[in-house]
Every structure is written in structure tokens, then in C-alpha cells.
Write an enzyme that holds these catalytic residues in place. Sequence first.
Site, PDB file in Angstrom:
ATOM      1  N   GLN A  67       0.818  -1.212   0.000  1.00 33.13           N
ATOM      2  CA  GLN A  67       0.000   0.000   0.000  1.00 33.13           C
ATOM      3  C   GLN A  67       0.852   1.263   0.000  1.00 33.13           C
ATOM      4  O   GLN A  67       0.322   2.367   0.092  1.00 33.13           O
ATOM      5  CB  GLN A  67      -0.929  -0.011   1.222  1.00 33.13           C
TER       6      GLN A  67
ATOM      7  N   HIS B 274      -1.314   0.116   5.579  1.00 34.92           N
ATOM      8  CA  HIS B 274      -1.975   1.052   6.488  1.00 34.92           C
ATOM      9  C   HIS B 274      -1.128   2.287   6.826  1.00 34.92           C
ATOM     10  O   HIS B 274      -1.007   2.677   7.982  1.00 34.92           O
ATOM     11  CB  HIS B 274      -2.393   0.343   7.785  1.00 34.92           C
TER      12      HIS B 274
ATOM     13  N   GLU C  95     -15.664   2.463   9.472  1.00 33.37           N
ATOM     14  CA  GLU C  95     -16.242   3.482  10.357  1.00 33.37           C
ATOM     15  C   GLU C  95     -16.171   4.877   9.748  1.00 33.37           C
ATOM     16  O   GLU C  95     -15.166   5.254   9.148  1.00 33.37           O
ATOM     17  CB  GLU C  95     -15.474   3.535  11.686  1.00 33.37           C
TER      18      GLU C  95
ATOM     19  N   TYR D 223     -10.869   6.427  19.669  1.00 32.61           N
ATOM     20  CA  TYR D 223     -11.901   5.772  18.870  1.00 32.61           C
ATOM     21  C   TYR D 223     -11.875   4.242  18.982  1.00 32.61           C
ATOM     22  O   TYR D 223     -12.633   3.566  18.294  1.00 32.61           O
ATOM     23  CB  TYR D 223     -11.816   6.260  17.426  1.00 32.61           C
TER      24      TYR D 223
ATOM     25  N   TYR E 131      -9.448 -11.011  10.969  1.00 32.16           N
ATOM     26  CA  TYR E 131      -9.492 -11.787   9.732  1.00 32.16           C
ATOM     27  C   TYR E 131      -9.480 -13.290   9.991  1.00 32.16           C
ATOM     28  O   TYR E 131      -9.956 -14.067   9.157  1.00 32.16           O
ATOM     29  CB  TYR E 131      -8.329 -11.392   8.816  1.00 32.16           C
TER      30      TYR E 131
END
Length: 391
Positions: A103, A175, A265, A275, A286
Amino acid sequence: MKKTSILAATLSPLLLASSCGSTGSGDSPPTQASPTGETGGAWDGGFVTTEHGSFAEPWAAAFVPGTAMLFVTEKAGTAKIVDTANDRVIPVTGLPEVDYGGQGGLGDVAFLPSQSASTIGRRAIYLSWAEAGAGDTRGAAVGRGELVCAASDSCRIDGLEVIWRQTPKVSGRGHYSHRLVLSPDEQHLFVASGERQKQTPAQDKQSHLGKIVRLTLDGSPAGDGAIDGALPDIWSMGHRNILGIDFDAQGQLWEVEHGPKGGDELNLVRRGQNYGWPVRSNGVNYDGSDIPDHSADDGFAKPAVSWTPVIAPGNMIFYSGDLFDGLAGDLLIAGLKTEAIVRVATDGDTARETARYDMGNRIRQIVEGPDGALWVLEDGDGGRLLELRPR
């Protein structure tokens, strides 16, 4: 010009259930989706779609304020400026060296609206990217430089300097988040800092992982003590992989993040709030192991909306134009897994999904154009740039 009918599929008004290049121009082939109700606004949900070339793994885009020039980043480390008036593409030099893979790569781009001018000339630019560290580690970085377009066929970034680094650098290539947004008063730069698939650092006050950070425009920490004992730039914590962040018309900051297996979310971001990730999530791991759902008494901020099955957000914007009648003030989320644009209405600190517009491909980025048109980047190699106007 062909008309593309991408009709709204209206969902439950209270969708709060648990959940996770070469250039050219022309019209895209028609795409159909069956309507299941009203769209939630005067606009009927249909688009006229025009194709404006394709890119190598496009990741982000932003219009240079005051112009019709769209700056597009490509994940492997290249960037181009598209003159949307004629599809002319201008290469950009002076970009950072990126750690490309998974990513990671070149990320987001942001400009100062106050520097609006009819030509690009010289102006500040903010970029984010994945940066290699010692050994097999890497992390997100944010830099500020000056975009210079002195000639009609080339642009460069001068004096690009790193103003923030995600610490610690860790192994893996997922991420990073590294989405950027400027506060409406242009006093602060907010950076989404993903938890790098490491989970527990999202609750570590001495780690940037799983946080939203607030900086001054020169990169100085500006968390202002939002969380006792935390790094001085941390604004909120307990996040997973934030891929959309924007301010609404009332000046409230919102973010959308990927959950694990379920539990994507949408959150209203408030100073100093936690959060919950990975202690609470409306998804599961997973491997199928349980994560306790958010509950009224868990001590964490609750999502305004969560999705299971996931939508897999690419980015999000609050629409402010008047080209699409009835859309102003609503939130539009680029859907990767859903291959759709997800429309959300907000009211104070509450939100609800009202429609989805089928795009037929994974959507990485949505940008509002100078006249209110929507510009959409598809995900992946050969991702197309699409201009959407009401039919």
C-alpha cells in the site's frame, strides 16, 4: 456525448448496523444500476460521464486553486498535472523518493486555497509518501515544497522538505493512511496516520500509529495537549486505516477508516478522543476471532456510521457546489470494494447513508471541480480519470 445512468440505490435511512498514464478524451461506455428508491435530493442520481485518460496506479488528486489544473499522484512515485480544459498532461519533477510496494508509495497532495490564482506560477504544495527506514522498516512522511510551472510543458517541485515523519518506522507495507487536510482557517494541517497493521500501537500515546495528528503549516506539533502524556502532535487516537478526512460546512472534522473483517467506520473527530481500535470494533479479526463491539459504556468515541459488509473507502469529500441540485453539504465516499460512490447525509454529530451510485470499478478518489463537477479516479494500473456531471 453519451449519457451514463448511474442511479442511486437508496438504503435504510438509519444504516447504523455493525460493519467492515497515457492521455486522451472520450465518453465512457454506459453503466446501468437499478434504482430502488429516491436519491435523497432534487438531483435524480444520474451522471453524464466523460473519460479524460488513464494513469498508473493513481492515488490522490487535487485541483490547483483558481485553475482547471488537476494534480494527480501515482503510487510508484510519479505525478502529473492535467489541464482539464483540453486533457493536456504536464509531467512533474522534483518528487520525493518513495518506498513503493504493497500500500506504500506516493500518497496525498494538498494546496492552500488562499493562494488561488488563474495560473499555477509558484505556490506551496504539500505531499505525503511512504519512506524507507533502517533495515526492513518504513513509515509515512509529509513534505512541503513549492510547485513551479514556469513553462507550459513542465512543472517541478522546488525545496521539498520533510516536515513530519510517522514514528516509529516499522516492518510491513500496509496502512500508512497519510491523507492530508488543511483546516478551514489554514492554520493547521491534519495528517491521518494509520496503525500500519500493528494494531496495539493505536493505543500507545508515544506512537504516531493509529492517530490523527495536527501540525502548523511548517510542520511544528500542534496537538496542544489534546491527550495527556501523548506526543505533542497527536489530536486523536484509536484509529485503524484512515483513508478519508475532510471538514464539513460547519468546520467539523470527519474521517472514514477501514475496519478489519467488517466494521468500516465514519467518525466525527473531536479533540482528544479515543476511537477504540483495536480494543473495540464492529468487525472481527481476519482469522474470525472476536473483537468486542462498540458499546455505550466502553469509554470510547462511537462511529457515526459503521458498515458490515465493508465499503472499503478510498477517500471522501464534503460536496459544496451547486451543480448537483440537493447534494451540497453531503458527504461522498469513494468505494473500493463497493465499486461505487457512497452518499452520506450528516446532521450535527449524526450521519446516515442515503444512496450508492454504481461506478462499475474500484474508486480511489473523488475531487470536486471548480464549477462543481465531480472528478473521479479509478483504482489500479490504468485507472481512468472520469468527469461526472448531472444528466
